[in-house]
Design a protein around this motif. Structure first.
Motif, short mmCIF file in Angstrom:
data_model
loop_
_atom_site.label_atom_id
_atom_site.label_comp_id
_atom_site.label_asym_id
_atom_site.label_seq_id
_atom_site.Cartn_x
_atom_site.Cartn_y
_atom_site.Cartn_z
N VAL A 237 0.85 -1.19 0.00
CA VAL A 237 0.00 0.00 0.00
C VAL A 237 0.88 1.24 0.00
N PRO A 238 0.94 1.99 -1.09
CA PRO A 238 1.68 3.25 -1.08
C PRO A 238 1.03 4.24 -0.12
N ALA A 239 1.84 5.08 0.48
CA ALA A 239 1.32 6.06 1.44
C ALA A 239 2.20 7.30 1.42
N LEU A 240 1.58 8.44 1.73
CA LEU A 240 2.27 9.72 1.82
C LEU A 240 2.20 10.22 3.26
N LEU A 241 3.33 10.73 3.75
CA LEU A 241 3.36 11.38 5.06
C LEU A 241 3.60 12.86 4.81
N THR A 242 2.68 13.70 5.26
CA THR A 242 2.74 15.13 4.96
C THR A 242 2.60 15.96 6.24
N THR A 243 2.99 17.23 6.14
CA THR A 243 2.82 18.19 7.23
C THR A 243 2.28 19.49 6.67
N GLY A 244 1.63 20.27 7.54
CA GLY A 244 1.08 21.54 7.11
C GLY A 244 2.15 22.58 6.83
N GLY A 245 3.19 22.60 7.66
CA GLY A 245 4.31 23.50 7.44
C GLY A 245 5.52 22.76 6.92
N ASP A 246 6.61 23.50 6.71
CA ASP A 246 7.78 22.87 6.10
C ASP A 246 9.07 23.45 6.67
N ARG A 285 8.83 17.68 -5.92
CA ARG A 285 8.19 17.78 -4.60
C ARG A 285 7.05 18.79 -4.62
N GLU A 286 7.27 19.91 -5.29
CA GLU A 286 6.21 20.92 -5.40
C GLU A 286 5.03 20.39 -6.21
N PHE A 287 5.32 19.65 -7.27
CA PHE A 287 4.24 19.05 -8.05
C PHE A 287 3.40 18.14 -7.17
N LEU A 288 4.05 17.30 -6.40
CA LEU A 288 3.32 16.41 -5.50
C LEU A 288 2.49 17.19 -4.50
N ARG A 289 3.07 18.25 -3.97
CA ARG A 289 2.36 19.03 -2.96
C ARG A 289 1.05 19.57 -3.51
N HIS A 290 1.06 20.06 -4.72
CA HIS A 290 -0.13 20.69 -5.28
C HIS A 290 -1.10 19.67 -5.89
N GLU A 291 -0.58 18.60 -6.46
CA GLU A 291 -1.44 17.68 -7.21
C GLU A 291 -1.95 16.50 -6.40
N HIS A 297 2.79 19.64 2.67
CA HIS A 297 4.16 19.39 2.22
C HIS A 297 4.49 17.90 2.35
N PRO A 298 4.79 17.23 1.23
CA PRO A 298 5.14 15.80 1.32
C PRO A 298 6.52 15.63 1.94
N GLN A 299 6.59 14.78 2.96
CA GLN A 299 7.84 14.55 3.65
C GLN A 299 8.38 13.13 3.46
N MET A 300 7.48 12.20 3.14
CA MET A 300 7.91 10.81 2.99
C MET A 300 6.96 10.08 2.06
#
Length: 323
Positions: A237-246, A285-291, A297-300
């Motif tokens: 299972v692919p997964a993204l770990l993100t945060t609101g700030g960076d 990374r920016e593409f992932l963040r927006h799309e 902000h994608p971190q992992m």
């Protein structure tokens, strides 16, 4: 004079923290131990100068060590008191941790503690055994408790995008001599006695391709290194770990969330494979963040799955880590 139970808890916490995951197993941390406090410091000499110029992955790694410190103290009956980034004049001092009120550990805490040394990073395909949806919900809740968001990527189109970006980033990095040299700096040749880096048996010589394909790092660049072929080719299972700030605080929080997720997963027989290549290239990374990340902000990027791989792990001795 320091209480013996407090000293035992501090010693055990530092011993446990060295088993935290880190990018390329660089173990980019040191610890200072006073009478009743542990200081966690970044070892910037172990930063990836090419792949992690901002130090983001270094701080995520140190955040994982911080959560491990906290968990070990709880397992020894103390509620940790943590100060994150306590001194602006000492940027390498990332946190201080001291034992707070005596609190018996609950069953969930003990379970996490039992898997600190058992958890392993996987670098191949998984078996076909499924990851239960209820467990994914628990892992998402665990990340949220630490200030991050874990999002399983289930839509086939989104999975294809993640895989394609990972392949693109890996291809670009593999063609860049600087990237390749930095990766193999942390690749241990067969029979090496080094206590850091990625052992030659920690990844398959020829990995079975997942569908869609998520390439691994080329730790055997220009070498015939690697272990036997992996046990399966399931994507997991692919997964993204993100945060609101960076910023630095968010990176440390992400590392704590990551380790909480990994230990919780390990307690249920689930491992993680990491694919951070695209996150090391600003445009991707920016593409992932927006799309795909709704502006967070994608971190992992990781894949979660079941494996029966039980390889060993190496860690630096405490004499190298404690100031």
């Amino acid at each position: 004079m320091i209480d013996r139970s407090v000293k035992a808890a501090l010693d055990a916490a530092v011993e446990a923290a060295r088993w935290a995951p880190s990018v390329h197993n660089t173990q980019p941390w040191t610890f200072s131990v006073s009478e009743e406090e542990i200081g966690l410091r970044a070892d910037t000499g172990r930063k990836l100068r090419v792949g992690d110029a901002s130090g983001r992955e270094l701080l995520i790694s140190c955040g994982a060590a911080l959560f491990t410190l906290r968990t070990a103290l709880r397992c020894h009956g103390f509620e940790p008191v943590v100060r994150v980034l306590p001194d602006p004049d000492r940027p390498s001092l990332l946190a201080t941790v001291r034992p707070g009120p005596a609190t018996p550990p609950d069953e969930a805490t003990r379970l996490l503690g039992e898997h600190i040394e058992r958890r392993r990073t996987h670098r191949a395909g998984f078996t076909g055994l499924p990851v239960p949806g209820k467990l994914l919900d628990r892992l998402a809740a665990a990340a949220a408790d630490e200030g991050a968001r874990l999002t399983p990527v289930l839509a086939p189109g989104a999975v294809d995008v993640l895989a394609a970006l990972t392949r693109a980033a890996q291809a670009v990095q593999a063609a860049d001599r600087r990237w390749s040299l930095e990766v193999i700096r942390w690749a241990r040749p067969p029979g090496s006695s080094r206590k850091d880096g990625v052992p030659a048996d920690a990844y398959p010589r020829t990995a079975a391709r997942t569908e869609p394909h998520f390439p691994q790092r080329d730790y055997s660049w220009r070498h015939d290194w690697g272990g036997e072929e992996a046990e399966g080719a399931s994507l997991g299972v692919p997964a993204l770990l993100t945060t609101g700030g960076d910023g630095r605080e968010e990176w440390l929080a992400c590392g704590q969330a990551l380790q909480r997720v990994l230990l919780s997963a390990a307690a249920h027989g689930v491992s993680a494979a990491f694919h951070t290549q695209a996150l090391e290239m600003d445009l991707l990374r920016e593409f992932l963040r927006h799309e795909l990340c709704s502006g967070e902000h994608p971190q992992m990027i990781m894949r979660l799955g079941v494996t029966f791989d039980d390889k060993g792990a190496v860690r630096r001795p405490l004499t190298d880590l404690v100031e």
